[in-house]
Design an enzyme around this catalytic site. Structure first.
Site, PDB file in Angstrom:
ATOM      1  N   LYS A 124       0.495  -1.070   0.113  1.00 47.22           N
ATOM      2  CA  LYS A 124      -0.226  -0.240  -0.073  1.00 47.22           C
ATOM      3  C   LYS A 124       0.830   1.539  -0.392  1.00 47.22           C
ATOM      4  CE  LYS A 124      -4.309   0.932   0.084  1.00 47.22           C
ATOM      5  NZ  LYS A 124      -5.213  -0.142  -0.447  1.00 47.22           N
ATOM      6  N   ASP A 164      -6.738   4.365  -4.750  1.00 48.21           N
ATOM      7  CA  ASP A 164      -7.632   4.057  -3.704  1.00 48.21           C
ATOM      8  C   ASP A 164      -8.163   5.109  -2.933  1.00 48.21           C
ATOM      9  OD1 ASP A 164      -7.328   2.046  -0.275  1.00 48.21           O
ATOM     10  OD2 ASP A 164      -7.536   4.228  -0.341  1.00 48.21           O
ATOM     11  N   ALA A 240     -18.144   3.251  -3.079  1.00 46.27           N
ATOM     12  CA  ALA A 240     -19.848   3.423  -3.224  1.00 46.27           C
ATOM     13  C   ALA A 240     -21.151   3.423  -4.670  1.00 46.27           C
ATOM     14  CB  ALA A 240     -20.297   4.906  -2.417  1.00 46.27           C
TER      15      ALA A 240
END
Ligand code: 2IT
Length: 445
Positions: A124, A164, A240
Site C-alpha cells: 500500500k 484507493d 459507493a
C-alpha cells in the site's frame, strides 16, 4: 502465541500507530486458536515476521502549485509481504494519510489478496496530498513528482500499485504516464488504468459489484435474498457508486449516501439516473452530497451526520476506516439491521465489530467483502501479461466466482458450533493460513 505479549512489544516499537496496531490486534485475536494448534507457525516465528512490513519507502514530494508556490508533501510505499506474489495494493491520497494508515492498509491487503485466489502479495502507498480543491494541472504535477521517486521500486512482477481513496482514473493516468516515461516499458505496472491503455473492463465497478456478490452469498446462507431490502451506503465515490448499482440491480433499495458534509436520505431510492448523478458529486467543491437534495427535493440532507441513524436492513460502510463506531452499531442493531458488510477497509471500530458478532448479525469484514476490487486488478494484470482484453462478461463472471470462493473460505474457517458464520475469523484464518504456509515453504528470508 500470546496476543497481548506480541502487541505490547509492537506498541513499544511503534507508539502512536493506532490504526496499524488496531488492524494487527484484530487479526491476531481471531487467529490465536488456529496458530496455537500449529507448532510449526511458532517455530518459524510467523507472527513476528508477518506483522512487520518487508520494507517501507518514504520520500519527499516537491511540486509547484498554480500560483507558483512550492509545495511539500510526504510520499510512501509500504511493501508489506510478497510471500504469495508481487506486492499489490492501492495508493491513497488524503490529508489524513500517515505511515500508520498505510501500514494498517498494507497488512490488511496481504490477507485480502491471499483470499482472492490470485498470486498477489500485499502493499500500500500514498501521500498526505489531497486532490480535493486542486486543479487538474496541480494534480498532474503532484503525480509526476510522486512517481519520480517511486518508479524505481515498482514493476510488473515486483510491485503493482492502483487507486484507493483520492486516487481515481485521472490520478492513475498521470501516475502511470510518468512511470512509463521513466521506466521505458509498457507492461502495465499499475491497475485501474483507462480502457484505452491497458485497463480492464469492470474494474471501476468491481469493488462495489464484488461486495454485493458477497452480500448475496451471505443472504443465501440464511435462505433469502436482497429483493426489497433497504440499504444504507456511506461514501459517494467509486466504491459507493458500484455498490449502489449492483444493490439496485439485485432488487434492493439504496436510501443513503454520504460525504464529509453529511448524508442524504432518499426515501424514493437512489437508482437509475441518480446513481449516474453520484459521479458528478465528486467535483462539486466543499459540499459534496448536499447538492443531491437540491436536485431531488424528496431527499433530505442531514448535515454533519452519518447514515447509520436510519432504519435499514443492510448497512454498507463504503467510505473510510473506523467510520462506524459502537454507538452506530448499537443503533443499527436496535433498528433491526440484518446485515452489515464492510466495504471500506476496517470500516468498523473493534467494539462495533464485536457488537455485530456478539448479536450474530450477518457481518463481514472489509478484507473479504471488498476484495473484488483488487481481484479485478489481478485480472487486469493477467490481461496485460497476455496482451489481450477480456469482455465485460468474462471479467464479471471471474469476479463473481472469486467472491463466491472467498465466501466459501469464510465458511470453511469461520463456521462456529452453533452454525453462526464468524466471517471475521473465517477471513482472517483463511488468509493467514495461505500466507503462513507460503512463508514456511520459502525459508527464512
Ligand atoms: O483496498 C484495496 O483493495 C484497493 N484499494 C484496491 C487495490 C488494488 O490493487 O486494486
Amino acid at each position: 502465541m500470546k496476543v497481548d505479549n506480541i502487541l505490547s512489544a509492537l506498541e513499544a516499537k511503534h507508539p502512536g500507530e493506532h490504526e496499524y496496531l488496531q488492524a494487527v490486534r484484530e487479526v491476531l485475536t481471531s487467529i490465536e486458536d488456529v496458530y496455537n494448534q500449529h507448532p510449526e507457525f511458532e517455530k518459524h516465528r510467523i507472527i513476528e515476521r508477518l506483522v512487520e512490513p518487508d520494507r517501507i519507502f518514504t520520500f519527499r514530494v516537491t511540486w509547484v502549485d498554480d500560483k507558483g508556490n512550492i509545495q511539500v508533501n510526504l510520499g510512501y510505499r509500504v511493501q508489506f509481504n510478497n510471500a504469495i506474489g508481487p506486492y499489490k495494493g492501492g495508493l491513497r491520497f488524503h490529508s489524513s494519510v500517515s505511515l500508520s494508515t498505510l501500514k494498517f492498509l498494507g497488512f490488511e491487503q496481504t490477507f485480502k489478496n491471499a483470499l482472492t485466489t490470485l498470486p498477489m502479495g500485499g502493499g500500500k502507498g500514498g501521500s498526505d496530498f489531497s486532490p480535493r480543491g486542486k486543479s487538474s494541472t496541480e494534480v498532474m504535477r503532484f503525480c509526476q513528482a510522486f512517481m519520480l521517486e517511486l518508479w524505481r521500486n515498482i514493476g510488473p512482477d515486483t510491485d503493482v500499485p492502483a487507486g484507493d481513496v483520492g486516487v481515481g482514473a485521472r490520478e492513475v493516468g498521470y501516475l502511470y504516464g510518468m512511470y512509463k516515461k521513466l521506466a521505458r516499458e509498457n507492461t502495465g505496472t499499475f491497475t485501474g488504468k483507462g480502457l484505452e491503455y491497458g485497463g480492464s473492463l469492470v474494474r471501476p465497478e468491481a469493488t462495489g459489484y464484488g461486495a454485493l456478490y458477497f452480500v448475496e452469498e451471505m443472504f443465501k446462507v440464511r435462505g433469502t435474498d436482497l429483493k426489497g431490502k433497504t440499504v444504507a451506503i456511506s461514501g459517494f465515490g467509486n466504491v459507493a457508486w458500484g455498490a449502489a448499482l449492483k444493490a439496485t440491480e439485485l432488487g434492493a433499495k439504496v436510501v443513503t449516501i454520504s460525504g464529509p458534509d453529511g448524508y442524504i436520505f432518499d426515501p424514493d431510492g437512489i437508482s437509475g439516473e441518480k446513481i449516474d448523478y453520484m459521479l458528478e458529486l465528486r467535483g462539486s467543491g466543499e459540499d459534496i452530497v448536499a447538492p443531491y437534495a437540491e436536485k431531488y427535493p424528496n431527499a433530505i440532507f442531514h448535515r454533519g451526520k452519518k447514515p447509520w441513524m436510519e432504519k435499514v436492513d443492510i448497512a454498507l460502510p463504503c467510505a473510510i476506516q473506523n467510520e462506524m463506531n459502537k454507538e452506530d452499531a448499537d443503533r443499527l442493531i436496535e433498528n433491526g439491521v440484518i446485515c452489515v458488510a464492510e466495504v471500506s477497509n476496517m470500516g468498523c471500530t473493534t467494539d462495533a465489530t464485536d457488537a455485530f458478532v456478539e448479536k450474530q448479525i450477518l457481518y463481514a469484514p472489509g478484507k473479504a467483502v471488498n476484495a473484488g476490487g483488487v481481484a479485478t486488478s489481478g485480472l487486469e494484470m493477467s490481461q496485460n501479461a497476455m496482451h489481450i482484453q477480456w469482455s465485460a462478461e468474462e471479467v464479471d463472471q471471474r469476479l463473481h466466482s472469486i467472491m463466491c470462493s472467498i465466501h466459501e473460505q469464510c465458511i470453511r474457517f469461520g463456521k462456529e458450533k452453533d452454525g453462526y458464520i464468524n466471517y471475521v475469523k473465517g477471513a482472517n484464518v483463511a488468509g493467514f493460513m495461505k500466507v503462513a504456509r507460503a512463508m514456511i515453504a520459502q525459508g527464512v528470508i
